[in-house]
Write a protein that holds these residues in place. Sequence first.
Motif, PDB file in Angstrom:
ATOM      1  N   PRO A  92       0.829  -1.201   0.000  1.00 19.07           N
ATOM      2  CA  PRO A  92       0.000   0.000   0.000  1.00 19.07           C
ATOM      3  C   PRO A  92       0.866   1.255   0.000  1.00 19.07           C
ATOM      4  CG  PRO A  92       0.069  -0.966   2.196  1.00 19.07           C
ATOM      5  CD  PRO A  92       0.783  -1.920   1.279  1.00 19.07           C
ATOM      6  N   GLU A  96      -2.550   4.880   2.051  1.00 18.47           N
ATOM      7  CA  GLU A  96      -3.350   3.666   2.182  1.00 18.47           C
ATOM      8  C   GLU A  96      -2.978   2.886   3.440  1.00 18.47           C
ATOM      9  OE1 GLU A  96      -3.979   2.814  -2.631  1.00 18.47           O
ATOM     10  OE2 GLU A  96      -2.481   1.699  -1.468  1.00 18.47           O
ATOM     11  N   ARG A 484      -9.047  -3.355   0.317  1.00 14.96           N
ATOM     12  CA  ARG A 484      -8.533  -3.031  -1.019  1.00 14.96           C
ATOM     13  C   ARG A 484      -9.661  -2.982  -2.049  1.00 14.96           C
ATOM     14  NH1 ARG A 484      -4.551  -7.109  -1.916  1.00 14.96           N
ATOM     15  NH2 ARG A 484      -6.227  -8.420  -2.714  1.00 14.96           N
TER      16      ARG A 484
END
Length: 586
Positions: A92, A96, A484
């Motif tokens: 990520p 994120e 995700r």
Amino acid sequence: MLTDKHEAAANPGQPKGDPLCRRLSSRALIFLLLTLSGLSFLLRNILTLENLSYNTASMLFQPQNSSRHPALAQKGPLPPYNNHTICSHLEPTPDEALEDRALLDAIAWPKPPAPTSLNQTSDPVHSLFAILPSKGGRERRVGDQLEALVQMLDFQGRPKHYGGDFLLARLDSPDLGAGVAGTVVDHLNGFYSALFPLLWEGPAQVTITMVHSSEAVAVLQRLREQRSDRIFFQSLFRSGELSEASMCNMCLPHNRPQEPLCNYTDLHTGEPWYCLKPKRLSCDTRINHHRGGNKNDLVTHKEALLFQSHVNIKVVINASGSDRIDVLPKKIDDQELENPSIEPGPVKYNPAGYYYKGSWRSFDGTPVRQFDAKSITQCLTGKVINMYGDSTMRQWFEYLRAFVPEFNLRSTSWTGPFMAVDSEHNILLKYRCHNVPIGFPTIIASELRYVANELDRLPGGPNTVVALSLWAHFTPYPVEVYIRRMRHIRRALERLLARGPGTLVVIRSANLRALDKELSLNHSDWFSLQLDRVLRNMFMGLAVVFVDAWEMTLAHHSPHNLHPPPDIIKNMINLVLTQVCPAEKS
């Protein structure tokens, strides 16, 4: 031993000294060594005691009435987040990673000490709850908050002293067709509070259910993080008369690193998917996808005892006294109600809504319209309804299909895609299932589409409705997999709302389902609850409408089912159509 005479002979260059002085010097040296050793030991223990005192103080001062696990109430910068699950294919970005960390913190669940036997685990039959008296002993009226205190005991009738049990709470009145979901507060000491708003006049009954013990939840946590391979899928590869079946999943690269793979990672979203490469066929000969089955070697015999139907899976907890109350109407001019010295309860719980006379009512007071065949057609005139997700979203399409003629796409009755068209009223309904991991029967590989990619193909606008429900097939996987997927969908919705202002986006939450041992290990309500909390956090602040299927199934009297009964589906559709066609303001 050397005598003084022998010592002098051995050291002729040394002056001969007094024997008493020499003995004192030896003792001084020994004393010095002992002092230094003691000082070193003392310093090490001081450091140990400091650490022990700090940890002990941290444990003693944890707030037990917090809805979040108190270990998460840390101050200062968070340490870097690292995803160590076996499904972590993509690194990520820093932003994120921060969001991942915050989301995982928000759903953290207390972990119990390891039990030595089933007798030390939570037993719903021995456990009890009691409805607490109202403040000042006054009568209960509409608008008040009701609290029930739950005490968990083990199979030997001994009190539990830690939390983590998964409990559900409902207040209902079958005669009135009324019901509301309660919220459960874990005090982390074996006690729980169940809170309910009193929303209707008349009788009401409290029901507390233990879905799983804290010890069972700990097993589910381990399975989610370490055994995401417990559900597996297959694809058929074919070229001419030659065909081969191969195993597929999201996590194959970590499970079988030595075998060649077919990589079907989506180029646009980066969502990973792999199949073991067929021995005689190329990867581009894949023609379908279907669920292969479940693995059975998931738990030990001792752990299996934690998942017994009618013993410790969804068992109702009895009340120590009465489980029923009578609610009086609210008195606006009641001086007692207006007395500022009467303090409200510690938590004021506001549900999404409640049932009354069989109809769902929004808690915020927005009237939910009741739609029949004629008003449904009127509401949908000129609209395009795009539905994406699992079979719980297909239920919505099937309900509306009764009012809009279906256009036969020669799809299978389970997988779709489906379409319904009313050319006279310019109505178009569409349903498409989400992409892998989907456990439907055989799906043609070319029909597997990621929802984010489908959303990017929509023009949007005031006559466009998008409805989403993705959760049921993600429960066996680590939460990061769901995060995700939802992140890609959220970004696609942001782009859709930007280019098509006025687009109505409806997101359906997870709902409760019937459970036995096998379903619990793969699709427990606890997994669904965790995903549902992630979903709500990730879409908070975005211009979307939530249909709270969790509360709508918990508050209803019907048995829990993955596919809720028609009464609940009808109320969901009424809620959606109220947003599509709100009542005209007088």
